[in-house]
Design an enzyme around this catalytic site. Structure first.
Site, mmCIF file in Angstrom:
data_model
loop_
_atom_site.group_PDB
_atom_site.id
_atom_site.type_symbol
_atom_site.label_atom_id
_atom_site.label_comp_id
_atom_site.label_asym_id
_atom_site.label_seq_id
_atom_site.Cartn_x
_atom_site.Cartn_y
_atom_site.Cartn_z
ATOM 1 N N HIS A 265 94.768 46.021 26.466
ATOM 2 C CA HIS A 265 95.227 46.796 27.611
ATOM 3 C C HIS A 265 95.239 45.949 28.875
ATOM 4 C CE1 HIS A 265 90.817 47.084 27.761
ATOM 5 N NE2 HIS A 265 90.931 47.278 29.073
ATOM 6 N N ARG A 284 89.692 38.117 27.023
ATOM 7 C CA ARG A 284 90.981 38.062 27.715
ATOM 8 C C ARG A 284 92.011 37.311 26.895
ATOM 9 N NH1 ARG A 284 86.883 37.096 31.294
ATOM 10 N NH2 ARG A 284 86.577 38.722 32.887
#
Length: 407
Positions: A265, A284
């Site tokens: 997301h 990440r």
């Protein structure tokens, strides 16, 4: 019940106006303000205001866990507050990211401890051993990318761009329109050699521009426009391609988004109240100058496609609404109070945090009073019960965060 002073965090993607306005401070702020933490995480604990001054919420809990957290919570989660409440203000997109499951977090934390990765190192992925399910409630229009889109729809989107360089990738996903195909395509794009990325990405962005050049509204307009916006902020980043695989959604005020472990997301912009398990574990995959560990991200990602994961609040009998979330660490409910409304009874047991996001509220308990303005919060220990709230400046809105089993 005691006033709780949040810890303000500044990141480049934060806003110079949203949190300052909410908290009644001068606008614009000196630095981008991204998050206001109300919790007991070691990275940035909130402070409890008492007669003897301010004390870290971590210290308050550690001094008497049974009183502050209650027996059931300490038995289940130990002497640590299991949730973290935040105000979040995004002016620019956050990184493309995912959070680990409980097992993955324990394994990763132990591995990095064993190999001696310093806690303060920017290369560290796991800063604790907890998973991080999270729920964000929009206070204004809130935009995000969340979870992998149904593959057939993604094939339609990519074909609509009419980019010859995408043909082989489209065929790859069309031949395997499931989680396996999404894993293959995402992995291929996120690990493209620099020369290949430098050739593919501009061609895709040109296709995006052509797609939007038609005056009539286009079916995939928001998704394509988002890709162009991300490319402006993060030029040459493979995360721009990955964003085309995700659900693009907009939350209206009061709506929420729940993200379980493994959901890829990125929050794009907006102001919201966020609650999560008390963790700071983030993997990440791009759209950031911070550390990116692609192999570890691929290890935790869930490639199963999902529909738009929007959570609608459910009315309760006490005049509040609750945001259902399958997380034992937290529960969140909201009260909207009018000027003439009678005082409402808040959840009977702590630990909890009450956050005022609009107007002004007065909390009362056994003759004690505590007034909270916009952006102010209160710590509710397990020993506090019988708390009532009323609006002293209406309309007023407050959020009550507590442990999941207490709902």
């Amino acid at each position: 019940m005691q006033e709780l002073v949040g810890a303000l965090r500044s990141y480049a993607w934060g806003s110079r106006t949203a949190l300052a306005q909410l908290c009644g401070r001068p606008v614009p702020s000196a630095h981008p303000e991204a998050e206001l933490w109300f919790g007991a995480h070691p990275a940035d604990p909130a402070f409890v205001k008492g007669a003897d001054g301010k004390r870290s919420l971590i210290e308050v809990v550690a001094a008497d866990p049974e009183r502050e957290l209650g027996h059931v919570v300490t038995e289940t989660f130990g002497s640590r507050l299991p949730f973290l409440l935040k105000l979040l203000a995004a002016e620019e997109p956050l990184s493309l990211q995912a959070h680990p499951s409980s097992a993955q977090a324990r394994s990763g934390f132990e591995r990095e401890n064993r190999t001696g990765v310093p806690f303060e190192s920017p290369m560290r992925n796991y800063r604790d051993d907890s998973h991080k399910p999270e729920l964000v409630v929009a206070l204004d229009r809130f935009e995000a990318l969340a979870g992998f889109r149904e593959p057939h729809r993604t094939v339609e989107l990519l074909r609509a761009l009419e980019v010859p360089a995408l043909t082989s990738y489209i065929e790859l996903l069309a031949a395997q329109p499931d989680s396996g195909g999404l894993r293959t395509l995402f992995t291929t794009w996120i690990t493209l050699p620099p020369a290949s990325l430098a050739a593919l990405l501009p061609a895709v962005l040109e296709g995006c521009v052509r797609y939007l050049s038609v005056r009539a509204p286009r079916e995939f307009g928001p998704e394509v426009r988002t890709a162009l916006e991300l490319a402006e902020v993060y030029p040459g980043d493979a995360g721009v391609l990955a964003a085309l695989l995700l659900n693009r959604l907009t939350l209206e005020p009061g709506q929420a988004l729940f993200l379980a472990a493994g959901n890829l997301h990125a929050y794009l912009r907006g102001l919201g109240v966020e609650i999560m398990a008390n963790s700071d574990n983030v993997l990440r995959g791009g759209l950031t100058p911070k550390h990116v560990d692609v192999p570890e991200l691929l290890r935790v990602l869930d490639f199963e496609p999902i529909s738009l994961p929007i959570v609608e609040p459910i009315p309760e009998g006490d005049g509040s609404v609750v945001y259902p979330a399958p997380a034992p660490e937290f529960a969140l409910r909201r009260f909207d109070l009018a000027a003439d409304s009678a005082p409402v009874s808040l959840p009977n047991s702590g630990p909890g945090i009450i956050l005022c996001t609009e107007g002004e509220i007065e909390l009362t308990r056994d003759g004690e009073q505590l007034v909270l303005g916009r952006g102010a919060a209160a710590w509710i220990s397990a020993a506090d019960d019988g708390i009532k709230a009323r609006a002293t400046h209406a309309p007023a809105q407050l959020f009550c965060a507590c442990v999941g089993h207490q709902h």
